[in-house]
Design an enzyme around this catalytic site. Structure first.
Site, PDB file in Angstrom:
ATOM      1  N   THR A  79       0.815  -1.209   0.000  1.00 55.49           N
ATOM      2  CA  THR A  79       0.000   0.000   0.000  1.00 55.49           C
ATOM      3  C   THR A  79       0.854   1.265   0.000  1.00 55.49           C
ATOM      4  OG1 THR A  79      -0.291  -0.412   2.366  1.00 55.49           O
ATOM      5  CG2 THR A  79      -2.145  -0.918   0.932  1.00 55.49           C
ATOM      6  N   THR A  80       2.111   1.187   0.442  1.00 54.40           N
ATOM      7  CA  THR A  80       3.018   2.326   0.322  1.00 54.40           C
ATOM      8  C   THR A  80       3.263   2.671  -1.142  1.00 54.40           C
ATOM      9  OG1 THR A  80       4.062   1.897   2.453  1.00 54.40           O
ATOM     10  CG2 THR A  80       5.372   3.124   0.876  1.00 54.40           C
ATOM     11  N   TYR A 102     -12.451  -1.631   5.588  1.00 54.58           N
ATOM     12  CA  TYR A 102     -13.821  -1.109   5.642  1.00 54.58           C
ATOM     13  C   TYR A 102     -14.864  -2.153   6.033  1.00 54.58           C
ATOM     14  CZ  TYR A 102     -17.973   1.652   4.696  1.00 54.58           C
ATOM     15  OH  TYR A 102     -19.161   2.299   4.843  1.00 54.58           O
ATOM     16  N   TYR A 149      -1.110  -9.544   6.647  1.00 52.32           N
ATOM     17  CA  TYR A 149      -0.710  -8.173   6.975  1.00 52.32           C
ATOM     18  C   TYR A 149      -1.779  -7.575   7.859  1.00 52.32           C
ATOM     19  CZ  TYR A 149       0.686  -3.252   6.225  1.00 52.32           C
ATOM     20  OH  TYR A 149       1.059  -1.933   6.384  1.00 52.32           O
ATOM     21  N   ARG A 177      -5.396   1.020   9.488  1.00 51.70           N
ATOM     22  CA  ARG A 177      -5.810   1.259   8.105  1.00 51.70           C
ATOM     23  C   ARG A 177      -7.079   0.497   7.737  1.00 51.70           C
ATOM     24  NH1 ARG A 177      -2.605   4.837   4.614  1.00 51.70           N
ATOM     25  NH2 ARG A 177      -0.572   5.023   5.603  1.00 51.70           N
ATOM     26  N   LYS A 215       3.092  -9.804   8.632  1.00 47.83           N
ATOM     27  CA  LYS A 215       3.601  -8.457   8.893  1.00 47.83           C
ATOM     28  C   LYS A 215       2.665  -7.877   9.942  1.00 47.83           C
ATOM     29  CE  LYS A 215       4.261  -3.893   6.761  1.00 47.83           C
ATOM     30  NZ  LYS A 215       4.105  -3.078   5.528  1.00 47.83           N
ATOM     31  N   ILE A 242       9.169  -5.137   7.555  1.00 52.52           N
ATOM     32  CA  ILE A 242       8.876  -4.584   6.229  1.00 52.52           C
ATOM     33  C   ILE A 242       8.672  -3.097   6.436  1.00 52.52           C
ATOM     34  CG2 ILE A 242       7.265  -4.524   4.293  1.00 52.52           C
ATOM     35  CD1 ILE A 242       6.824  -7.521   4.698  1.00 52.52           C
TER      36      ILE A 242
END
Length: 293
Positions: free
Chosen positions: A49-50, A112, A138, A143, A167, A209
């Site tokens: 997502t980065t 969401y 992850y 988020r 992660k 990470i």
């Protein structure tokens, strides 16, 4: 070789550079790949997502993955991010994206939707069955809006063959320690919090990470290696210098902060796709001072 051995140390979730017209800047991406590898990171994570994946088309993601394989050229392992909140669509994508040269797939929990723990278990179980490569969970509740509990993580680790690691970015040290205590020997556990990487490695994590390793790969990856080798006094000295950087990179938005730092380093243009915008002028000035100081 197990993933615990292959992905021990620093992975970097690389950014996606854009040109001024917001097209992908492939020359800058090549520069970033070389910069982080030359800086000593142990592996690259593409399409995390980065990398601003919510703003990339499926075709752009495929092209970036292929470009990354080509430019990495086997120098370090490559992990590919494939995540979202539509399980059936992700199962298709796991068959569509070019994953032949990937070491593993990193998949963020559904955002969401806020599924129950059973829903999270079934989501990841379905992805594991569809994936040609091992899945890394992850957990980033800040988020996604839903924590992947230690109990669910451990259930996946013990019961689902193709789930190979996690992660962990919950920031909950007690949860992290529970996972580390009860994980199977083959199950990789890495930090997803740059600022917590050192103490989490001290608790038994296998590495991190990182976002910060985009901009400070040499210092950050050396700090992680020192920590993994239990040289914590030397690791702390490096980490103490990096703490101010962590604060600046995440002060307003990720990846706006790290792109601002990479812009100051001459690695890329300071361009982001909406809804993300560059950091404020005041923060940019602080990042400039930190990077150049």
């Amino acid at each position: 070789m197990s993933l615990v051995q292959q992905l021990r140390g620093t992975g970097v979730a690389i950014v996606t550079p854009f040109a001024a017209n917001f097209n992908i800047d492939y020359p800058a991406l090549e520069k970033v790949i070389d910069y982080v590898i030359d800086g000593g990171v142990e592996y690259i994570v593409t399409m995390g997502t980065t990398g601003e994946t919510p703003t990339l088309s499926k075709e752009e993601k495929r092209d970036i993955i292929l470009f990354t394989y080509e430019k990495v050229a086997g120098r370090v392992p490559v992990v590919v991010g494939v995540g979202g909140n539509n399980t059936a669509e992700l199962e298709k994508e796991l068959g569509w994206f070019p994953l032949d040269k990937a070491t593993a797939v990193l998949s963020a929990s559904p955002y969401y939707s806020k599924p129950s723990q059973e829903g999270l278990f079934q989501h990841y179980k379905a992805l594991a069955a569809a994936s040609p490569k091992p899945i890394l969970l992850y957990n980033v509740p800040g988020r996604t809006g839903r924590n992947l509990s230690a109990a669910t993580t451990l259930r996946l680790a013990h019961e689902v063959k193709n789930i190979a690691g996690i992660k962990e970015a919950s920031g909950d040290m007690a949860q992290c320690m529970e996972i580390l205590r009860d994980r199977p020997a083959h199950f990789l556990v890495v930090s997803g919090d740059d600022a917590l990487a050192l103490p989490q490695i001290a608790c038994g994590m296998d590495g991190v990470i990182s976002v910060a390793a985009n901009s400070f790969p040499k210092a950050f990856s050396e700090m992680v290696r020192l920590s993994l080798n239990h040289h914590f006094k030397e690791a702390k000295a490096l980490n103490d210098r990096l703490i101010g950087g962590y604060e600046l990179l995440f002060a307003e938005n990720n990846p706006a902060g790290v792109k601002a730092a990479m812009y100051e380093l001459g690695l890329l243009g300071n361009h982001l796709r909406l809804p993300v915008v560059p950091v404020s002028d005041a923060l940019q000035a602080k990042i400039h001072h930190y990077v150049k100081g």
